[in-house]
Design a protein around this motif. Structure first.
Motif, PDB file in Angstrom:
ATOM      1  N   MET A   1      24.553  43.104  50.171  1.00 28.59           N
ATOM      2  CA  MET A   1      25.956  42.842  49.831  1.00 28.59           C
ATOM      3  C   MET A   1      26.764  44.138  49.892  1.00 28.59           C
ATOM      4  O   MET A   1      27.900  44.154  50.394  1.00 28.59           O
ATOM      5  CB  MET A   1      26.065  42.231  48.436  1.00 28.59           C
ATOM      6  CG  MET A   1      27.497  41.838  48.064  1.00 28.59           C
ATOM      7  SD  MET A   1      28.096  40.443  49.038  1.00 28.59           S
ATOM      8  CE  MET A   1      27.573  39.088  47.978  1.00 28.59           C
ATOM      9  N   SER A   2      26.175  45.216  49.397  1.00 26.61           N
ATOM     10  CA  SER A   2      26.827  46.518  49.494  1.00 26.61           C
ATOM     11  C   SER A   2      27.070  46.882  50.956  1.00 26.61           C
ATOM     12  O   SER A   2      28.148  47.378  51.321  1.00 26.61           O
ATOM     13  CB  SER A   2      25.965  47.589  48.822  1.00 26.61           C
ATOM     14  OG  SER A   2      26.493  48.878  49.043  1.00 26.61           O
TER      15      SER A   2
ATOM     16  N   LYS B   1      37.112  58.391  48.804  1.00 26.50           N
ATOM     17  CA  LYS B   1      36.611  58.240  47.428  1.00 26.50           C
ATOM     18  C   LYS B   1      35.783  56.962  47.278  1.00 26.50           C
ATOM     19  O   LYS B   1      34.724  56.963  46.651  1.00 26.50           O
ATOM     20  CB  LYS B   1      37.784  58.208  46.438  1.00 26.50           C
ATOM     21  CG  LYS B   1      38.571  59.502  46.353  1.00 26.50           C
ATOM     22  CD  LYS B   1      37.732  60.624  45.743  1.00 26.50           C
ATOM     23  CE  LYS B   1      38.570  61.872  45.536  1.00 26.50           C
ATOM     24  NZ  LYS B   1      37.748  62.997  45.006  1.00 26.50           N
ATOM     25  N   GLU B   2      36.276  55.879  47.867  1.00 32.13           N
ATOM     26  CA  GLU B   2      35.639  54.571  47.656  1.00 32.13           C
ATOM     27  C   GLU B   2      34.295  54.457  48.373  1.00 32.13           C
ATOM     28  O   GLU B   2      33.332  53.914  47.822  1.00 32.13           O
ATOM     29  CB  GLU B   2      36.569  53.450  48.116  1.00 32.13           C
ATOM     30  CG  GLU B   2      36.036  52.039  47.896  1.00 32.13           C
ATOM     31  CD  GLU B   2      35.856  51.675  46.427  1.00 32.13           C
ATOM     32  OE1 GLU B   2      35.139  50.691  46.144  1.00 32.13           O
ATOM     33  OE2 GLU B   2      36.406  52.389  45.554  1.00 32.13           O
TER      34      GLU B   2
ATOM     35  N   ILE C   1      30.678  47.747  52.741  1.00 31.14           N
ATOM     36  CA  ILE C   1      30.925  49.053  53.367  1.00 31.14           C
ATOM     37  C   ILE C   1      31.334  48.883  54.826  1.00 31.14           C
ATOM     38  O   ILE C   1      32.262  49.527  55.314  1.00 31.14           O
ATOM     39  CB  ILE C   1      29.679  49.952  53.233  1.00 31.14           C
ATOM     40  CG1 ILE C   1      29.497  50.373  51.769  1.00 31.14           C
ATOM     41  CG2 ILE C   1      29.790  51.186  54.127  1.00 31.14           C
ATOM     42  CD1 ILE C   1      28.170  51.022  51.464  1.00 31.14           C
ATOM     43  N   ARG C   2      30.666  47.972  55.518  1.00 23.63           N
ATOM     44  CA  ARG C   2      31.026  47.708  56.919  1.00 23.63           C
ATOM     45  C   ARG C   2      32.430  47.119  57.015  1.00 23.63           C
ATOM     46  O   ARG C   2      33.170  47.377  57.970  1.00 23.63           O
ATOM     47  CB  ARG C   2      30.008  46.776  57.576  1.00 23.63           C
ATOM     48  CG  ARG C   2      28.665  47.447  57.844  1.00 23.63           C
ATOM     49  CD  ARG C   2      27.689  46.499  58.503  1.00 23.63           C
ATOM     50  NE  ARG C   2      28.026  46.252  59.898  1.00 23.63           N
ATOM     51  CZ  ARG C   2      27.690  47.056  60.915  1.00 23.63           C
ATOM     52  NH1 ARG C   2      27.014  48.171  60.681  1.00 23.63           N
ATOM     53  NH2 ARG C   2      28.016  46.746  62.141  1.00 23.63           N
ATOM     54  N   MET C   3      32.796  46.309  56.023  1.00 24.67           N
ATOM     55  CA  MET C   3      34.143  45.729  56.012  1.00 24.67           C
ATOM     56  C   MET C   3      35.197  46.834  55.924  1.00 24.67           C
ATOM     57  O   MET C   3      36.180  46.847  56.684  1.00 24.67           O
ATOM     58  CB  MET C   3      34.277  44.778  54.816  1.00 24.67           C
ATOM     59  CG  MET C   3      35.639  44.130  54.673  1.00 24.67           C
ATOM     60  SD  MET C   3      35.924  42.885  55.935  1.00 24.67           S
ATOM     61  CE  MET C   3      37.549  42.293  55.420  1.00 24.67           C
TER      62      MET C   3
ATOM     63  N   LEU D   1      30.921  42.825  44.375  1.00 19.79           N
ATOM     64  CA  LEU D   1      30.227  44.081  44.658  1.00 19.79           C
ATOM     65  C   LEU D   1      29.192  44.413  43.585  1.00 19.79           C
ATOM     66  O   LEU D   1      29.435  44.196  42.393  1.00 19.79           O
ATOM     67  CB  LEU D   1      31.236  45.237  44.740  1.00 19.79           C
ATOM     68  CG  LEU D   1      32.388  45.062  45.735  1.00 19.79           C
ATOM     69  CD1 LEU D   1      33.375  46.208  45.595  1.00 19.79           C
ATOM     70  CD2 LEU D   1      31.867  44.962  47.153  1.00 19.79           C
ATOM     71  N   PRO D   2      28.040  44.949  43.990  1.00 23.10           N
ATOM     72  CA  PRO D   2      27.043  45.390  43.002  1.00 23.10           C
ATOM     73  C   PRO D   2      27.486  46.669  42.304  1.00 23.10           C
ATOM     74  O   PRO D   2      28.121  47.528  42.918  1.00 23.10           O
ATOM     75  CB  PRO D   2      25.792  45.633  43.848  1.00 23.10           C
ATOM     76  CG  PRO D   2      26.317  45.966  45.210  1.00 23.10           C
ATOM     77  CD  PRO D   2      27.584  45.163  45.370  1.00 23.10           C
ATOM     78  N   ILE D   3      27.162  46.773  41.019  1.00 24.49           N
ATOM     79  CA  ILE D   3      27.494  47.953  40.225  1.00 24.49           C
ATOM     80  C   ILE D   3      26.211  48.527  39.637  1.00 24.49           C
ATOM     81  O   ILE D   3      25.408  47.788  39.057  1.00 24.49           O
ATOM     82  CB  ILE D   3      28.467  47.604  39.081  1.00 24.49           C
ATOM     83  CG1 ILE D   3      29.792  47.070  39.645  1.00 24.49           C
ATOM     84  CG2 ILE D   3      28.719  48.814  38.192  1.00 24.49           C
ATOM     85  CD1 ILE D   3      30.719  46.513  38.581  1.00 24.49           C
TER      86      ILE D   3
END
Length: 413
Positions: free
Chosen positions: A153-154, A49-50, A158-160, A364-366
């Motif tokens: 930053m996204s 989901k994330e 995501i890689r994290m 995190l960007p929104i």
């Protein structure tokens, strides 16, 4: 190649759906606590989901970029990579949880991580393609700067998530038994500093046939006399330090030219109640204050771009993304990277890290109305005289700030 080429079928609808949700930022403590319990099914349920939410939030912003940039071939390549990865993740949306599904999911994450390995370089080439084919005005540059900060930053976030899952459940150890995924619960800051220094020094010796020494000092204001340790991702800290060392070494070597001796690069680590600060100080001549705003801009570099003919030599500078990306790595867990310079003397770079793991939350960007509005709002008219065009003093202030100029004797970008 048009950027919408791969957007067909159900993908636009799924992007619209997932981009309605905000990403769920995690803290380093949450990463650690979950990693210690290590339940693969819970991780799978969260990530299926994330990951689409984080992907969709940034993918929607790609389509708000200036039209000229969207037409660049490299930007089209990046967009197609993201669409492919988004398709692969949402494939697991409604699958029954089984050992086979979990294994396929882990393999899909590894494939996605490898697919996106060169995204920074490809996007950088897209910006170069734009600069070579179009005039870039201040409004377009502002949009691109805003987007790239959020895009990269996204990507870090995501890689994290992917690295944590694949290291915990993919059967591939990272060589450190105490690590929880890619996080070191007892990261030795001085050890990472020395590792980054030695690797940057190797490049400096290759390029300049000499290099400045390293002097390290530390002060632990919380646990007097103890070594400074932090719960952190060592690879992120290494990335920041390696870039700063390269920049400082380049500045020192070029400022002192053919001198027989070079002043050392000094690093001071301080542990406070809220922050761990790492200050790197060089005597590389410093940077004029008029140039400071340029240092974190993706469309500005003080060094020549890597030459294809120099494929076998590794320069101390490249596309100009070193400092902007390093600051993002610091800010990812609510830290920061700040530069302070004395022209004619040297530059200090200060890395701020959260000392407490429960305060080190993802930034995190929104994608929402505010972010959408940013791309469509022209630059505001300046309300201070020194920022307005027309006056002789203003024109003189702005001279030398164009992309074609090199910073004299400062930290290279």
């Amino acid at each position: 190649m048009r950027i919408t080429r791969r957007c067909f079928g159900h993908i636009p609808k799924m992007l619209d759906f997932y981009s309605q949700f905000n990403p769920s930022p995690l803290s380093i403590k949450q990463f650690i606590d979950f990693g210690l319990s290590a339940c693969e099914r819970k991780s799978f349920t969260f990530l299926r989901k994330e990951l689409p939410v984080r992907l969709a939030n940034i993918m929607q912003e790609i389509h708000l970029l200036p039209e000229h940039l969207l037409r660049m071939p490299s930007v089209g390549i990046v967009n197609n990579l993201y669409i492919t990865s988004f398709e692969e993740i949402i494939h697991f949306e409604k699958l029954e949880i089984s050992d086979t599904t979990l294994d396929k999911f882990c393999q899909a994450l590894i494939k996605i991580r490898n697919r996106h390995a060169d995204v920074v370089e490809v996007m950088a080439k897209g910006i170069i393609e734009l600069k070579e084919s179009h005039d870039v005005d201040a409004h377009m540059e502002n949009n691109i700067q805003y987007f790239l900060d959020r895009f990269f930053m996204s990507r870090v976030s995501i890689r994290m998530l992917i690295n944590q899952h694949t290291l915990l459940f993919g059967g591939v150890l990272n060589g450190h038994s105490r690590h929880v995924g890619c996080i070191d619960p007892s990261c030795d800051v001085i050890s990472v500093i020395k590792d980054a220094y030695e690797n940057a020094r190797f490049l400096c010796d290759q390029y300049y046939l000499a290099s400045p020494e390293l002097v390290v000092k530390s002060h632990n204001d919380v646990e007097c006399g103890n070594e400074i340790k932090i719960v952190y991702v060592p690879s992120h800290l290494y990335h920041i330090l390696f870039e700063l060392f390269k920049n400082s070494m380049r500045a020192v070597m070029e400022y002192y030219g053919d001198s027989d001796t070079y002043p050392p690069v000094e690093v001071t680590i301080v542990r406070g109640k809220e922050d761990i600060c790492v200050k790197m100080s060089d005597r590389g001549g410093g940077i004029p204050r008029s140039y400071m705003d340029q240092l974190f801009k993706y469309m500005y570099s003080t060094a020549p771009q890597p030459s294809k003919s120099d494929a076998h030599t590794v320069p101390l500078a490249g596309y100009g993304y070193g400092l902007p990306l390093s600051r993002l790595y610091a800010r990812y867990l609510h830290g920061d990277l700040v530069l302070l310079s004395c022209e004619g003397y040297g530059t200090d770079a200060v890395i701020y890290l959260k000392a407490l793991s429960n305060e080190a939350n993802e930034l995190l960007p929104i994608f929402n109305k505010t972010s959408t509005k940013f791309y469509r709002t022209p630059l505001a008219t300046a309300d201070w005289s020194s920022s307005c065009g027309g006056g002789m003093a203003t024109r003189q202030l702005n001279m030398g700030q164009s992309n074609g100029h090199r910073l004299p004797n400062g930290i290279g970008v």
